[in-house]
Design an enzyme around this catalytic site. Sequence first.
Site, PDB file in Angstrom:
ATOM      1  N   LYS A 115       0.813  -1.215   0.000  1.00  0.00           N
ATOM      2  CA  LYS A 115       0.000   0.000   0.000  1.00  0.00           C
ATOM      3  C   LYS A 115       0.847   1.267   0.000  1.00  0.00           C
ATOM      4  O   LYS A 115       0.481   2.257  -0.636  1.00  0.00           O
ATOM      5  CB  LYS A 115      -0.971   0.012   1.174  1.00  0.00           C
ATOM      6  CG  LYS A 115      -0.349   0.184   2.534  1.00  0.00           C
ATOM      7  CD  LYS A 115      -1.390   0.218   3.628  1.00  0.00           C
ATOM      8  CE  LYS A 115      -0.779   0.336   5.002  1.00  0.00           C
ATOM      9  NZ  LYS A 115      -0.032   1.570   5.214  1.00  0.00           N
ATOM     10  N   THR A 116       1.990   1.246   0.700  1.00  0.00           N
ATOM     11  CA  THR A 116       2.849   2.440   0.729  1.00  0.00           C
ATOM     12  C   THR A 116       3.386   2.723  -0.672  1.00  0.00           C
ATOM     13  O   THR A 116       3.457   3.883  -1.105  1.00  0.00           O
ATOM     14  CB  THR A 116       4.017   2.238   1.717  1.00  0.00           C
ATOM     15  OG1 THR A 116       3.483   1.908   3.001  1.00  0.00           O
ATOM     16  CG2 THR A 116       4.852   3.495   1.836  1.00  0.00           C
ATOM     17  N   ASP A 130      -3.778   7.567   4.600  1.00  0.00           N
ATOM     18  CA  ASP A 130      -3.301   6.207   4.856  1.00  0.00           C
ATOM     19  C   ASP A 130      -3.928   5.683   6.155  1.00  0.00           C
ATOM     20  O   ASP A 130      -4.328   6.464   7.014  1.00  0.00           O
ATOM     21  CB  ASP A 130      -1.774   6.236   4.984  1.00  0.00           C
ATOM     22  CG  ASP A 130      -1.160   4.848   4.953  1.00  0.00           C
ATOM     23  OD1 ASP A 130      -1.871   3.889   4.598  1.00  0.00           O
ATOM     24  OD2 ASP A 130       0.028   4.721   5.295  1.00  0.00           O
ATOM     25  N   GLU A 131      -3.998   4.370   6.316  1.00  0.00           N
ATOM     26  CA  GLU A 131      -4.514   3.725   7.538  1.00  0.00           C
ATOM     27  C   GLU A 131      -5.878   4.292   7.938  1.00  0.00           C
ATOM     28  O   GLU A 131      -6.135   4.616   9.097  1.00  0.00           O
ATOM     29  CB  GLU A 131      -3.517   3.897   8.702  1.00  0.00           C
ATOM     30  CG  GLU A 131      -2.105   3.409   8.418  1.00  0.00           C
ATOM     31  CD  GLU A 131      -1.990   1.893   8.415  1.00  0.00           C
ATOM     32  OE1 GLU A 131      -3.025   1.210   8.468  1.00  0.00           O
ATOM     33  OE2 GLU A 131      -0.855   1.396   8.346  1.00  0.00           O
ATOM     34  N   GLN A 139      -7.327  -4.757   9.985  1.00  0.00           N
ATOM     35  CA  GLN A 139      -6.200  -4.327  10.820  1.00  0.00           C
ATOM     36  C   GLN A 139      -6.557  -3.132  11.706  1.00  0.00           C
ATOM     37  O   GLN A 139      -5.686  -2.395  12.156  1.00  0.00           O
ATOM     38  CB  GLN A 139      -4.990  -3.979   9.945  1.00  0.00           C
ATOM     39  CG  GLN A 139      -4.420  -5.174   9.212  1.00  0.00           C
ATOM     40  CD  GLN A 139      -3.115  -4.845   8.512  1.00  0.00           C
ATOM     41  OE1 GLN A 139      -2.071  -4.657   9.127  1.00  0.00           O
ATOM     42  NE2 GLN A 139      -3.172  -4.761   7.198  1.00  0.00           N
ATOM     43  N   ARG A 148       2.698 -10.086  10.716  1.00  0.00           N
ATOM     44  CA  ARG A 148       4.018  -9.441  10.870  1.00  0.00           C
ATOM     45  C   ARG A 148       5.116 -10.401  10.409  1.00  0.00           C
ATOM     46  O   ARG A 148       6.237  -9.974  10.121  1.00  0.00           O
ATOM     47  CB  ARG A 148       4.297  -9.073  12.333  1.00  0.00           C
ATOM     48  CG  ARG A 148       3.392  -8.069  13.009  1.00  0.00           C
ATOM     49  CD  ARG A 148       3.115  -6.845  12.200  1.00  0.00           C
ATOM     50  NE  ARG A 148       1.914  -7.016  11.404  1.00  0.00           N
ATOM     51  CZ  ARG A 148       1.612  -6.288  10.335  1.00  0.00           C
ATOM     52  NH1 ARG A 148       2.443  -5.375   9.894  1.00  0.00           N
ATOM     53  NH2 ARG A 148       0.495  -6.497   9.657  1.00  0.00           N
TER      54      ARG A 148
END
Length: 705
Positions: free
Chosen positions: A31-32, A217-218, A248, A587
Site C-alpha cells: 500500500k505504501t 493512509d490507515e 487491521q 508481521r
Amino acid sequence: MNIDGLNEKQKEAVRKTEGALLVLAGAGSGKTKVLTTRVAYLVKELGVDPSSILAITFTNKAAKEMRERILSMVGKVGYQIQISTFHSFGLLLIRENYATLGLDKNFTILDSDDANTLIKKICKDKGLDPKIYNPKAIKNKISGAKNEIMSPIDYEKYAYSDYEKTVVEVYKKYEEKLQVNNSLDFDDLLLLPIQLFRSHPEVLQEYQEKFKYILIDEYQDTNEAQYVLTKMISAKYKNICVVGDNDQSIYAFRGANYKNILNFEQDYQNPEVILLEENYRSTKTILNVANSVIKNNKERKDKNLWTSNVEGEKIKYHKAENEKEEAHYVVEEIEELLEKGVEKEDIAILYRTNAQSRNLEEAFLSKNIPYRVVGSFYFYKRKEIKDLICYLKLIYNIHDDVSLTRVINVPKRGIGLKTIENLENKASAMHVSMYDAIESGKELVFKNTIEKIRQKQSELSLTELVDFILEETGMRRELESEKSMEADIRLENLEEFKSITKHFEERIGFISLEEFLEEISLVADIEEHKDTQDVITLMTIHSSKGLEFDYVFLVGMEEGIFPHSNSFSSQEDIEEERRLCYVAITRAKRKLYVVNARKRTIFGQDSYNRPSRFVEEMNPNDLEVDISEKAVKIIDKKAMIDDTLEYSIGDKVQHDSFGIGVIVGVSKSILTIAFKSGIKTLMKGHKSIRKVSEEDATNDYGYIK
C-alpha cells in the site's frame, strides 16, 4: 512515468486520480508503494501542482518514509507536498490561524504527562477523592470527549451521573487553565482546526481550494475528529483516496472507528473500490493461518490475501507448562536461529500486554542475548529530559504554568510546595500566569535566571542554548556533584539530548526553538528518538503495527490473555482482539511460532487458562505441534473436558491444584469458584477442572460437607 513494477490492481489505484477511491489493502500488499507512486503520478504525469496535494498518515516514521520515497521519484518539488500525520497537519492549521483561535503565537503543547499533572492539580483543588476520581481516568474521559469533538458544554448534555458531572467541571477548569497558560494538549491539534472551520467557513474554503488532492493512509484507524476533518477538507473537489484494511483496525481504545472505512461508500458519491489482495511479505502457510482466523469476524469487508511466495514452514505451536518454561522455550528456539545465521534484528516476540515481557527478559539475561523492549520507557519521558524540555518550553512561553511548576525548584532552590501553592493562588486571584505573579523571594531569583536565558537566546544556536540552560540553571552542576552512577547516566542522557539538537541543525540548518518544540511535541508521546539494531525485539502487538520480521514468536496465546479477559463482555470487543491476532500473524515473513502455557501466574495469582480460541481457529494442517515432555505427560494423564458442559451456581468441581471447589458465579465462558485457598476465576471446560458429584466431594471441605 513508468509504473510497470506494479501489479494490475495497484496500477488501477494509481491511475484513478479523480473522485473518491477506497483502496482496501491487505497486510503486506504494497500500500505504501501505491500511495507514493500515486502522488508521483499526479505530479509527473498529470502536472498537478505539488502544493495542492495533502498526504496524511498516522506515525512520524511512516510520514518520513513516505516523504523520502516521493522525493526519490519527483525530486525537490516533492518538498512542496504536505506530507504529515493528522496531528502535524492540525498543528500547521493552528499555527497559520493562531490569532483567529485566540492564541498567542508562542503557544506550547502539553504532553500526556503534563496534562495528567494539570488535571491532578485541578482534582486536588476541588477536594476530589483520587480513589473515586482518578486523574488519569478523568484525563481519558476528556481526551475521549475531544476526539468525539465535544466541548465541555457539549459533554455536559450527556452527563447524567454525579461522576460524569464532576468530569465536566474538571474539563471546564482544565480548558480555562490551558487558555491562561497559552497552551494546548495533543487532542486540541485535531479539535481546534474543526472548531476553526465551523466558526470561520471562509477559512475552510481557503484550505479546500488549496488541497485539491487528498490521500489518507490507515483510514481504518481514524477517530471521529480525524474523520470529520478529512470530510471537511475534501468536500469541495472530492478527489479523495483512502487506503486501509478493516481487518487491521486495532485502536478502538484510542477512539478509532473501523466503521469509517466500512461506511466510505455511503459517505462519498459513487466511489471506486479496489482490493489489493496480493501479499508480498509472508509465506502461503502464514497467510492461510491469518485468513483462517480473520474469517471468523462478521463485521468486515470480504477479501482473501494470497501470495506467489513459497509455501513455507508450518506454524510451530508449543504448549508450555508455565510462563517460565514458555520464556525458556522461546529463547532456546532463538538460540537455534542465531546459530543458523539469522540476524537478531529479524526476530521479534509479540505479546498482548506489557506485563508479559518480564519472564522473557529474565530468560534473555540468563543467556546473555541482547534485546530491546519497545515502548517500555521512552527517552523523552526520563525525568531529566522532561525537566530540560520544560525549561525550553518556559523560555519560549513564560505563561506555561505546568512547565514552571515542574522546574521552579529543579535543581533544588529551597522553593517548597507551600511557596508554589501560594504562588498558584496569587496568580489565580490576579487572573495572570504564575510567572507574571512572581515579585519577590527565591522565586524572583529563578525568574531572573529565566530572563537572563531569554535575553541570551537570540545569540545562540539551539545546541548552545541547551548548554547554556544546563549551566545557568545549575542542572549540570547538581548532577556532577552527586558523583553517583545514576547521576552519571542522567548526565549522559542530557548530553544525548544535545546530540538530538545537533542532528536537527545538521539536517535542516538553523532551527528555531519554536520549530524544535513543535517537532518533539509530536514525537515525545509515541516514539523513541533512535532505533537500536542487532537486538531481539520484544513488543506488544499494538506496537508492532506496520512492522515486519522474518521470525515472529506470538506468546501467551490463552483465553483471558489473548483474547484479553476484558473483551469477553461483547462480540465487538472479541472481533477487535481477532483483528489484533491477524495483525500479529501477518508481521511474520518466513516463520511464525505460537506459544502458550498451561499455568500462568498473573499479579500473584495462579491462572489455568485453555488455549486461545484463535489457536483453535487456525487450520490444524498448517500447524506443527511441538509439546514439551512435561506437557505430554500432563495431557496423557487427563482426558479433554467437554467445552459444552453446563455449569450452575452450587455445582461442585475438582481442580488439579486447588482441590474441591463450589461454583459461586457463572458468566458466559467464565466460572467463579470458591476453593479453600480462595476465590478463583477459570474458563468453562478447562482441562484442569471437572464436575464432581456431592458424594465425590472430599469431607474436609467446609463449604460442601
